[in-house]
Design a protein around this motif. Structure first.
Motif, PDB file in Angstrom:
ATOM      1  N   ALA A   1       0.740  -0.990   0.165  1.00  0.00           N
ATOM      2  CA  ALA A   1       0.186  -0.054   0.098  1.00  0.00           C
ATOM      3  C   ALA A   1       0.946   1.110  -0.188  1.00  0.00           C
ATOM      4  O   ALA A   1       0.450   2.151  -0.236  1.00  0.00           O
ATOM      5  CB  ALA A   1      -1.066   0.134   1.248  1.00  0.00           C
ATOM      6  N   THR A   2       2.111   0.965   0.380  1.00  0.00           N
ATOM      7  CA  THR A   2       3.045   2.175   0.146  1.00  0.00           C
ATOM      8  C   THR A   2       4.312   2.009  -0.524  1.00  0.00           C
ATOM      9  O   THR A   2       4.487   0.953  -1.047  1.00  0.00           O
ATOM     10  CB  THR A   2       3.776   2.589   1.694  1.00  0.00           C
ATOM     11  OG1 THR A   2       4.299   1.128   2.126  1.00  0.00           O
ATOM     12  CG2 THR A   2       2.423   2.912   2.712  1.00  0.00           C
ATOM     13  N   LEU A   3       4.844   3.021  -0.895  1.00  0.00           N
ATOM     14  CA  LEU A   3       6.193   2.974  -1.797  1.00  0.00           C
ATOM     15  C   LEU A   3       7.286   3.233  -1.131  1.00  0.00           C
ATOM     16  O   LEU A   3       8.039   4.187  -1.421  1.00  0.00           O
ATOM     17  CB  LEU A   3       6.019   3.711  -3.101  1.00  0.00           C
ATOM     18  CG  LEU A   3       6.926   3.528  -4.436  1.00  0.00           C
ATOM     19  CD1 LEU A   3       7.107   2.040  -4.709  1.00  0.00           C
ATOM     20  CD2 LEU A   3       6.604   4.398  -5.387  1.00  0.00           C
ATOM     21  N   ARG A   4       7.603   2.530   0.020  1.00  0.00           N
ATOM     22  CA  ARG A   4       8.703   2.853   0.867  1.00  0.00           C
ATOM     23  C   ARG A   4      10.183   2.494   0.231  1.00  0.00           C
ATOM     24  O   ARG A   4      10.147   1.562  -0.584  1.00  0.00           O
ATOM     25  CB  ARG A   4       8.496   2.068   2.277  1.00  0.00           C
ATOM     26  CG  ARG A   4       7.254   2.698   2.904  1.00  0.00           C
ATOM     27  CD  ARG A   4       7.151   2.025   4.117  1.00  0.00           C
ATOM     28  NE  ARG A   4       7.636   2.692   5.189  1.00  0.00           N
ATOM     29  CZ  ARG A   4       7.352   2.274   6.360  1.00  0.00           C
ATOM     30  NH1 ARG A   4       6.545   1.657   6.812  1.00  0.00           N
ATOM     31  NH2 ARG A   4       8.032   2.953   7.282  1.00  0.00           N
ATOM     32  N   ASP A   5      11.266   3.021   0.791  1.00  0.00           N
ATOM     33  CA  ASP A   5      12.349   2.824   0.297  1.00  0.00           C
ATOM     34  C   ASP A   5      12.904   1.268   0.262  1.00  0.00           C
ATOM     35  O   ASP A   5      13.460   0.828  -0.586  1.00  0.00           O
ATOM     36  CB  ASP A   5      13.369   3.710   1.173  1.00  0.00           C
ATOM     37  CG  ASP A   5      14.134   4.494   0.373  1.00  0.00           C
ATOM     38  OD1 ASP A   5      13.774   4.943  -0.817  1.00  0.00           O
ATOM     39  OD2 ASP A   5      15.255   4.678   0.717  1.00  0.00           O
ATOM     40  N   ASN A   6      12.391   0.683   1.555  1.00  0.00           N
ATOM     41  CA  ASN A   6      12.872  -0.652   1.352  1.00  0.00           C
ATOM     42  C   ASN A   6      12.233  -1.606   0.494  1.00  0.00           C
ATOM     43  O   ASN A   6      12.776  -2.597  -0.243  1.00  0.00           O
ATOM     44  CB  ASN A   6      12.405  -1.379   2.872  1.00  0.00           C
ATOM     45  CG  ASN A   6      10.965  -1.174   3.420  1.00  0.00           C
ATOM     46  OD1 ASN A   6      10.394  -0.823   2.529  1.00  0.00           O
ATOM     47  ND2 ASN A   6      10.675  -1.738   4.609  1.00  0.00           N
ATOM     48  N   VAL A   7      11.039  -1.455   0.034  1.00  0.00           N
ATOM     49  CA  VAL A   7      10.429  -2.043  -1.207  1.00  0.00           C
ATOM     50  C   VAL A   7      10.838  -1.802  -2.450  1.00  0.00           C
ATOM     51  O   VAL A   7      11.243  -2.565  -3.148  1.00  0.00           O
ATOM     52  CB  VAL A   7       8.937  -2.041  -1.134  1.00  0.00           C
ATOM     53  CG1 VAL A   7       8.188  -3.395  -0.704  1.00  0.00           C
ATOM     54  CG2 VAL A   7       8.159  -0.731  -0.564  1.00  0.00           C
TER      55      VAL A   7
END
Ligand SMILES: Nc1ncnc2c1ncn2[C@@H]1O[C@H](COP(=O)(O)OP(=O)(O)OP(=O)(O)O)[C@@H](O)[C@H]1O
Length: 892
Positions: free
Chosen positions: A419-425
């Motif tokens: 649901a998010t585009l965070r750095d880890n993904v």
């Protein structure tokens, strides 16, 4: 493997029952509890003498410069090293120190309550023992800060509802389309489905840019018009991400079987074609059930020739289930497998019959959460093993059989959902995705940067529009690109530079509210809010999020049984049982640390109290009928429950058509589709913004309206600015409004009565905790664990959520505890004191009775004017007679 990273199995050694005295221990377990009390008191007397001596000495030492004597830091001036693990550790250590000091007594007891104003505690331990804190709910509360935004939120058009395009138009098989609409009541795709399904079918026109990707030279690319891409799916909660990957998988396997001309019919023996990895067992269970529903469809031309897809078999392997039965299922063949990472790796390594040679899809659902939970290494190993097995498949040439059909992707397609585009993904996407497409509800992008930039610009537009609406143009310019107020690279949610999540949107039809609640009023405000919600919508399904499993157990128990009127006998028995508990150390060390299957927890919660002290918490109950909210079912869910109970709870709550409240940790925050949840309450603030998003995302799904309340302490009000800068704008609702509304519905007429009503509820709960051994234990554990959980807030949020800002004394009230925090941490308190006093009285009464039963001779000068008519009194033994037996009135 633990799949529940946000469950805090904190050790609660501080509240372990005290060890029996040496004398008692020497006498062994066969001692009666009152004997144990006596010997313990003797030992305590000695200890107190020694302690008084020690205390005097301590006063003269540097150690006496306790926390109490340190000036309370000025909240607005505190600066913390953002992003520092050291700070995290330091705070954790500080919590332990504070709790330790509380438990030791002396100056530290006062220090614990002295972190804020309002609760008076004696400074000497001896004076403090047994002291009950009965403070008013409405005095000495901190001022509630004025919030920037106020008023009600207008209902907006939903952002995650199905649109008006068609599944058939996306290229899906007509049998699937028919089944969706006739059996699942799903007629039109959502925005994310509209964008993702064509890409995963390999039919996406936009994606057909001449890049065939792929890694398998053995096949003839010319025969296929399909273009294969790995896919990153990012969309808001409740927007139908699961079907956006499941439908293309089922479609393509189905087509492969329909077009195969050799190699025999489709069968389960072909092994696993798709693996869907999820961070929690419940989510795996949900994916499994959706797949099972889908494969129930019938396919074929004409009504008479329709057949079920018997050979397309969904399966599930998750921790907590019997490995042997899983092995047996894998041996028979599972076509689409839902699983958690640890158990999947286990089977890949140890189950010879588990066939993944034909694997064509690997889906990482809630990929960011999988990484947060530390599954990175496990994922790498899984990927390596898949690679190894895929090498074997490549030796099989030709494409006329099911396994080699060109309807299937020529290589394994990796799908990441988040649901998010965070750095880890994004990092994982860079590493693991081949020829990827980034699919969002608005568009399909070629790379993560494009997708992130588009998300950022959407966020910028939204914030600007809000600022224009609120007349504060330019004031939040720093937030438009995800910077914090100082312009430093660290975002307010604890992420480093460049980790902006861009479009951090919740469904637009979600009504978000924030309530600033002073600590003392938290419990009664929750009760009032739940009452209001349940009254407005009698079949409401509500989820209450808490920070730790102990708080879940406490709330579940308290709000199920808290309205039990404690009679004095029950209180006596409860306390007697409590005394037993205090001195009986063989049954456990009181340590709250439990393993994932909750076995140790079970033995504690199920420790027989012989029915004494009223209701108890049992591991087998799936839900309880509440006496606080009559007619409402109470549920709980956390990672320390046994798997069977977890699954049953999840299923029963999901299917419930009845008014229900589920108390849970973040184990239920991600991905779970619990139909018709009308309301979310975040009683404890989330530990990061992603959690906020996922928690509120359990309601307002697929276009439905939903409500979410966030409880904050006055010291946490600044969190609203953080939320607002991320485009999340909860509206203010006051405690008074909630309490007034609840009191009114309970028949209070005068305006002042809302306070009285709240105080009555509080009193009822406090009495219940005093009278019920289980409630007392749960309250204490929850209180301590909640403080520990508080220390786990991200480093960058510590300027808002720091344990030093907590007023432990006030917080104890939110757990219906009358004890000082010191007494709680010490594992004893007024309840124990009361037990001891009662036991002492009992012993004295029995002694007196014995005395009275002894024959005695009355001397002549003892004869009083009351001793009339009984001449024997002058001469011989006088034996006490029972009441009503003509007693002379002074024998008692
Ligand atoms: N096109 C559709 N029309 C109607 N209902 C749908 C449609 N697609 C999915 N659903 C239903 O919507 C619900 C939510 O779907 P799903 O759980 O896949 O959402 P999600 O995006 O994965 O949410 P989360 O991010 O919270 O995991 C499910 O009950 C599903 O059956």
């Amino acid at each position: 493997m633990d799949d529940d990273g946000l469950i805090f199995n904190f050790a609660t050694t501080n509240i372990a029952p005290p060890k029996p005295s040496a004398a008692a221990a020497a006498k062994g377990k066969s001692q009666r509890w009152k004997d144990r009390v006596k010997s313990r008191q003797a030992a305590k007397h000695e200890a107190t003498k020694q302690e008084q001596h020690d205390t005097q000495n301590q006063k003269n030492t540097a150690a006496a410069a306790s926390f109490k004597e340190k000036p309370m830091p000025q909240r607005q001036h505190i600066k913390f090293d953002s992003g520092s693990t050291q700070e995290n550790n330091t705070q954790q250590q500080e919590v332990e120190r504070l709790l330790g000091e509380m438990g030791k007594g002396g100056g530290s007891k006062a220090s614990a309550t002295g972190t804020g104003a309002g609760v008076s505690t004696a400074s000497q331990p001896s004076a403090q023992a047994g002291k009950q804190i009965i403070s008013s709910l409405f005095t000495k509360n901190p001022e509630i800060p004025k919030l920037a935004r106020d008023g009600g939120q207008e209902l907006r058009v939903s952002s995650n509802a199905a649109g008006d395009s068609s599944f058939a138009g996306l290229g899906l098989d007509s049998d699937i389309v028919g089944f969706l609409s006739s059996k699942m009541e799903i007629s039109n795709p959502t925005a994310i489905q509209t964008n993702a399904i064509p890409v995963l079918l390999g039919n996406d026109q936009a994606a057909q840019d001449g890049d065939n990707g792929g890694d398998d030279d053995a096949f003839n690319f010319e025969t296929s018009m399909k273009v294969e891409h790995d896919v990153f799916i990012q969309a808001a909660t409740g927007s139908g991400k699961t079907l956006s990957y499941l439908l293309p998988i089922v479609h393509r396997i189905l087509r492969a079987t329909q077009t195969a001309t050799s190699g025999g019919p489709a069968s389960r023996e072909l092994g696993t074609f798709a693996v869907i990895l999820t961070p929690t067992r419940e989510l795996a269970q949900q994916v499994y059930e959706t797949t099972q529903t889908l494969v129930n469809m019938t396919v074929g031309q004409g009504a008479g020739s329709k057949k079920r897809l018997h050979w397309m078999v969904p399966g599930i392997v998750i921790g907590g289930d019997s490995k042997q039965s899983e092995k047996a299922r894998l041996r028979k063949g599972v076509t689409i497998l839902a699983c958690t990472p640890g158990r999947l790796l286990d089977h890949l390594e140890n189950t010879q019959a588990f066939c993944v040679d034909n694997l064509r899809w690997l889906v990482l659902d809630e990929a960011d959460r999988l990484l947060e939970l530390g599954f990175e290494d496990t994922l790498r190993k899984i990927l390596a093993l898949f690679e190894e097995r895929a090498g074997q498949r490549r030796r099989v040439l030709g494409h006329s059989s099911v396994a080699t059909s060109l309807e299937l992707p020529r290589r394994r397609i990796n799908v990441l959902c988040s649901a998010t585009l965070r750095d880890n993904v994004r990092r994982l996407a860079d590493e693991a995705l081949v020829n990827p497409k980034f699919v969002s509800a608005t568009s399909v992008y070629d790379n993560a940067d494009q997708a992130a930039e588009a998300a950022r610009s959407r966020k910028r537009d939204r914030l600007m529009a809000e600022d224009i609406e609120d007349g504060r143009v330019g004031k939040r310019a720093h937030a438009y690109d995800g910077e914090d107020e100082d312009g430093a690279g660290q975002n307010e949610d604890g992420q480093g530079e460049g980790e902006d999540q861009g479009d951090f949107a919740v469904p637009s039809q979600l009504v978000q509210k924030a309530v600033i609640v002073p600590a003392k009023l938290r419990l009664v405000t929750l009760v009032a809010l739940l009452k209001n919600t349940l009254r407005q919508q009698p079949t409401s399904k509500i989820i209450v999020f808490l920070s730790c499993k102990d708080a879940v157990d406490f709330m579940y128990f308290m709000l199920s049984y808290g309205a039990t009127q404690a009679d004095s006998e029950q209180a006596d028995e409860g306390e007697a049982a409590y005394a037993d508990d205090l001195f009986n150390t063989e049954e456990g060390d009181g340590n709250g640390d439990k393993d994932d299957d909750g076995s140790s927890k079970k033995s504690r919660s199920q420790r027989p109290t012989g029915g004494r002290g009223g209701p108890q918490l049992t591991a087998t109950d799936i839900h309880l009928q509440s006496n606080v909210f009559p007619g409402v079912n109470m549920f709980r869910l956390h990672g320390s429950m046994q798997q069977k109970q977890r699954t049953e709870t999840f299923t029963t709550f999901s299917r419930s058509q009845h008014a229900s409240v589920l108390f849970t940790t973040d184990v239920a925050a991600r991905g779970l589709d619990l139909p018709n949840v009308t309301s979310i309450v975040q009683y404890d603030a989330p530990t990061d913004l992603a959690s906020y998003l996922h928690r509120v995302g359990r309601t307002a799904r697929l276009g439905r309206v939903g409500h979410a309340h966030l409880f904050l302490l006055p010291s946490e009000a600044a969190y609203l600015t953080v939320l607002s800068e991320r485009g999340l704008r909860p509206q203010d609702e006051s405690v008074e409004t909630i309490l007034r509304m609840s009191a009114k519905s309970e028949g209070s007429r005068r305006s002042a009565e809302w306070q009285q009503r709240a105080a009555e509820w509080q009193l009822l709960f406090e009495r219940f905790v005093l009278s019920n051994i289980t409630a007392m234990r749960l309250a204490k554990q929850a209180f301590l664990s909640s403080i520990r959980a508080y220390a786990t807030h991200g480093a960058a949020e510590k300027r808002i959520f720091h344990v030093r800002f907590l007023h432990f004394g006030h917080l104890a009230k939110a757990f219906a505890l009358r004890e000082t925090p010191a007494q709680v941490a010490e594992g004893k308190g007024n309840n124990q004191k009361a037990v001891e006093v009662r036991l002492e009285k009992k012993v004295r009464r029995e002694r007196e009775e014995k005395e009275r039963k002894k024959p005695r001779f009355v001397k002549g000068n003892e004869i009083s004017e009351f001793a009339v008519g009984d001449v024997s009194a002058y001469y011989g033994p006088r034996v006490r007679r029972g009441a009503g037996a003509g007693s002379d009135g002074d024998s008692d």
